[in-house]
Design a protein around this motif. Structure first.
Motif, PDB file in Angstrom:
ATOM      1  N   ILE A   1     100.456   8.227   1.101  1.00 53.91           N
ATOM      2  CA  ILE A   1     100.157   9.617   1.445  1.00 53.91           C
ATOM      3  C   ILE A   1      99.134  10.199   0.482  1.00 53.91           C
ATOM      4  N   GLU A   2      99.360  10.003  -0.826  1.00 49.42           N
ATOM      5  CA  GLU A   2      98.456  10.501  -1.870  1.00 49.42           C
ATOM      6  C   GLU A   2      98.136   9.343  -2.802  1.00 49.42           C
ATOM      7  N   PRO A   3      96.974   8.699  -2.626  1.00 53.18           N
ATOM      8  CA  PRO A   3      96.671   7.475  -3.375  1.00 53.18           C
ATOM      9  C   PRO A   3      96.714   7.610  -4.896  1.00 53.18           C
ATOM     10  N   TYR A   4      96.454   8.797  -5.420  1.00 50.33           N
ATOM     11  CA  TYR A   4      96.423   8.966  -6.876  1.00 50.33           C
ATOM     12  C   TYR A   4      97.764   9.432  -7.445  1.00 50.33           C
ATOM     13  N   ALA A   5      98.712   9.772  -6.596  1.00 50.81           N
ATOM     14  CA  ALA A   5     100.000  10.309  -7.059  1.00 50.81           C
ATOM     15  C   ALA A   5     100.950   9.176  -7.421  1.00 50.81           C
ATOM     16  N   ARG A   6     101.840   9.465  -8.369  1.00 49.40           N
ATOM     17  CA  ARG A   6     102.856   8.512  -8.787  1.00 49.40           C
ATOM     18  C   ARG A   6     104.157   9.257  -9.021  1.00 49.40           C
ATOM     19  N   GLY A   7     105.290   8.543  -8.870  1.00 49.68           N
ATOM     20  CA  GLY A   7     106.587   9.152  -9.131  1.00 49.68           C
ATOM     21  C   GLY A   7     107.708   8.202  -8.788  1.00 49.68           C
ATOM     22  N   ALA A   8     108.941   8.623  -9.107  1.00 51.83           N
ATOM     23  CA  ALA A   8     110.110   7.809  -8.816  1.00 51.83           C
ATOM     24  C   ALA A   8     110.477   7.850  -7.347  1.00 51.83           C
ATOM     25  N   ALA A   9     110.180   8.967  -6.690  1.00 49.45           N
ATOM     26  CA  ALA A   9     110.430   9.155  -5.256  1.00 49.45           C
ATOM     27  C   ALA A   9     109.772  10.470  -4.870  1.00 49.45           C
ATOM     28  N   ALA A  10     109.720  10.749  -3.569  1.00 57.49           N
ATOM     29  CA  ALA A  10     109.087  11.990  -3.115  1.00 57.49           C
ATOM     30  C   ALA A  10     109.632  12.380  -1.750  1.00 57.49           C
ATOM     31  N   LEU A  11     109.434  13.627  -1.406  1.00 58.19           N
ATOM     32  CA  LEU A  11     109.650  14.117  -0.046  1.00 58.19           C
ATOM     33  C   LEU A  11     108.294  14.453   0.541  1.00 58.19           C
ATOM     34  N   HIS A  12     108.057  14.009   1.778  1.00 55.78           N
ATOM     35  CA  HIS A  12     106.805  14.334   2.455  1.00 55.78           C
ATOM     36  C   HIS A  12     107.089  15.334   3.563  1.00 55.78           C
ATOM     37  N   SER A  13     106.398  16.473   3.493  1.00 57.07           N
ATOM     38  CA  SER A  13     106.502  17.512   4.517  1.00 57.07           C
ATOM     39  C   SER A  13     105.175  17.620   5.247  1.00 57.07           C
ATOM     40  N   PRO A  14     105.027  16.935   6.387  1.00 56.51           N
ATOM     41  CA  PRO A  14     103.735  16.964   7.093  1.00 56.51           C
ATOM     42  C   PRO A  14     103.422  18.319   7.715  1.00 56.51           C
ATOM     43  N   ALA A  15     104.425  19.189   7.853  1.00 55.17           N
ATOM     44  CA  ALA A  15     104.205  20.490   8.485  1.00 55.17           C
ATOM     45  C   ALA A  15     103.661  21.533   7.519  1.00 55.17           C
ATOM     46  N   THR A  16     103.719  21.286   6.224  1.00 53.84           N
ATOM     47  CA  THR A  16     103.167  22.244   5.265  1.00 53.84           C
ATOM     48  C   THR A  16     101.651  22.300   5.452  1.00 53.84           C
ATOM     49  N   ALA A  17     101.107  23.524   5.446  1.00 53.90           N
ATOM     50  CA  ALA A  17      99.705  23.715   5.817  1.00 53.90           C
ATOM     51  C   ALA A  17      99.000  24.606   4.802  1.00 53.90           C
ATOM     52  N   ILE A  18      97.699  24.752   4.991  1.00 49.82           N
ATOM     53  CA  ILE A  18      96.901  25.688   4.204  1.00 49.82           C
ATOM     54  C   ILE A  18      96.112  26.575   5.151  1.00 49.82           C
ATOM     55  N   THR A  19      95.802  27.781   4.675  1.00 48.93           N
ATOM     56  CA  THR A  19      95.063  28.731   5.493  1.00 48.93           C
ATOM     57  C   THR A  19      94.301  29.675   4.575  1.00 48.93           C
ATOM     58  N   ASP A  20      93.696  30.697   5.148  1.00 53.19           N
ATOM     59  CA  ASP A  20      92.974  31.727   4.401  1.00 53.19           C
ATOM     60  C   ASP A  20      93.663  33.056   4.690  1.00 53.19           C
ATOM     61  N   PHE A  21      94.519  33.518   3.766  1.00 48.50           N
ATOM     62  CA  PHE A  21      95.311  34.714   4.027  1.00 48.50           C
ATOM     63  C   PHE A  21      94.478  35.990   4.022  1.00 48.50           C
ATOM     64  N   VAL A  22      93.361  35.997   3.310  1.00 47.48           N
ATOM     65  CA  VAL A  22      92.487  37.173   3.365  1.00 47.48           C
ATOM     66  C   VAL A  22      91.843  37.282   4.747  1.00 47.48           C
ATOM     67  N   ALA A  23      91.389  36.160   5.308  1.00 50.96           N
ATOM     68  CA  ALA A  23      90.813  36.186   6.652  1.00 50.96           C
ATOM     69  C   ALA A  23      91.849  36.649   7.681  1.00 50.96           C
ATOM     70  N   ILE A  24      93.093  36.215   7.514  1.00 51.43           N
ATOM     71  CA  ILE A  24      94.156  36.668   8.417  1.00 51.43           C
ATOM     72  C   ILE A  24      94.377  38.167   8.253  1.00 51.43           C
ATOM     73  N   SER A  25      94.357  38.662   7.020  1.00 53.56           N
ATOM     74  CA  SER A  25      94.533  40.092   6.770  1.00 53.56           C
ATOM     75  C   SER A  25      93.404  40.901   7.400  1.00 53.56           C
TER      76      SER A  25
END
Length: 401
Positions: free
Chosen positions: A132-156
């Motif tokens: 999922i993230e080639p540069y990330a490392r850890g003992a385990a992870a949760l992947h949330s594919p529904a988490t998103a990004i947007t522009d809240f000022v444009a929405i406002s």
């Protein structure tokens, strides 16, 4: 003869105030809605300084307002962005346990997320993280594919245009300094000396929420303590180190999520934020100092209780603020190849953290209702994600004639 239309004042032209104004117009089409903000543009403060993340609801205590309204709000926000051709990128998020000591906390996040019906959630073992993230490392992870990004000022800005198109008013550069209950209504007093009467008022004043609510007769607590969150930014040549969002397992003692990697809709990547007590409510820069704000902070008993309990964490946050190397070393726990040469100083925001007199950091949304005044006293993350759902929740409880 018909009755006169209700008049409603909304104080605060961030995404939350504008969402509430628009919902009021949809629900009560005869009402006359006026939005006030002291700044010259909408979304200037918390809306314009947040991470741009549309949260999927992983962390929040099941049954809390945050859990209920985050999921609903994210769905409404995505539909609104699709309808208005606004940016919305479901780039996904990894919550990474850096080592085995964090696995129990990661499991608790998974439990909460499953109860909150976060879609597509998947646990990854250590060797699966790089897929999922080639540069990330850890003992385990949760992947949330529904988490998103947007522009809240444009929405406002889009919501403000909606308010105007529905015959509402958005009064910028107009500071509301007092909220006074009067016979069968509420009077707003502006910094320019105007006295304007409304049938109902909604306060979405963010960093000033406690002060304005107290003028309306609400109790002083919870009070707002301002915490500045400072970011580093990956240099453009290294922005490909992060595909989406990489978060740590948060410390359950704090409402902050810790230093993380956040891709923006423009392709840049932020690293942060920390959480440093600000010396002004609008203290976006280290040199910003307000003696009045400092007096309020130091005079509030809850501050001293917070300081006594959490001073070690505060010292560590100040160290990260002073040194990019210390900041980067924290982030390296999740992206080990990160170096100081990969980052530059980025922007900052100020979180309006509500604190009770006991020193308890208020975690959930807190909404006070005072007859004809509705005051949002605590609306931290995921308030932007939840804005359209919070608007539904607030407007449903407003009794108009």
């Amino acid at each position: 003869m018909g009755t006169s239309p209700d008049t409603i004042g909304v104080v605060g032209a961030g995404i939350l105030g504008l969402a509430i104004a628009r919902r009021l117009q949809d629900t009560h089409p005869r009402a006359r809605v006026t939005v006030f903000d002291k700044e010259r543009a909408v979304g200037t403060h918390q809306t314009g300084h947040n991470s741009g993340v549309v949260h999927a609801g992983l962390y929040y205590q099941p049954g809390s307002l945050k859990a209920e309204l985050c999921r609903r709000g994210g769905d409404l926000l995505r539909a609104y962005c699709d309808e208005r051709d606004l940016p919305f990128d479901a780039c996904g998020k990894l919550v990474v346990a850096a080592d085995d000591s964090e696995l129990a906390a990661l499991k608790e996040i998974q439990r909460r997320a499953e109860i909150n019906q976060v879609p597509g959630l998947r646990r990854l073992e250590s060797h699966e993280i790089a897929s999922i993230e080639p540069y990330a490392r850890g003992a385990a992870a949760l992947h949330s594919p529904a988490t998103a990004i947007t522009d809240f000022v444009a929405i406002s800005e889009s919501l403000a245009a909606d308010v105007l198109a529905a015959d509402g008013e958005v009064r910028l550069s107009t500071e509301v300094v007092r909220v006074l209950p009067v016979r069968n209504g509420v009077q707003l007093v502006t910094g320019g000396g105007e006295r304007l009467r409304f049938d109902h008022v909604v306060l979405c004043a963010g960093l000033e929420s406690d002060r304005l609510a107290s003028t309306a007769g609400d109790r002083k607590e919870p009070a707002i303590l301002p915490f500045r969150g400072e970011y580093l930014k990956l240099i453009p040549e290294r922005a490909d180190m992060v595909r989406g969002l990489i978060y740590p397992v948060p410390d359950p003692k704090y409402p902050f999520l810790g230093v993380h990697f956040t891709r923006r809709v423009d392709g840049s990547v932020d690293v942060g934020p920390n959480a440093v007590l600000a010396t002004a409510r609008e203290g976006y820069r280290r040199r910003d100092v307000s003696l009045a704000d400092l007096r309020d902070i130091l005079g509030f008993p809850g501050f001293w209780r917070v300081a006594k309990e959490h001073w070690r964490a505060g010292v560590a946050e100040v160290a990260g603020s002073a040194s990019s190397r210390v900041f980067v070393n924290r982030a390296k726990a999740y992206v080990p190849s990160l170096t100081v040469a990969d980052v530059v100083r980025g922007g900052a925001g100020v979180r309006a953290q509500a604190v009770d007199r006991s020193g308890s950091l208020v975690d959930d949304f807190r909404i006070h209702r005072l007859d004809r005044v509705t005051a949002l006293r605590n609306a931290p993350s995921p308030a932007a994600t939840s804005a359209l759902a919070i608007a539904e929740h607030v407007v449903e409880a407003i009794n108009l004639g």
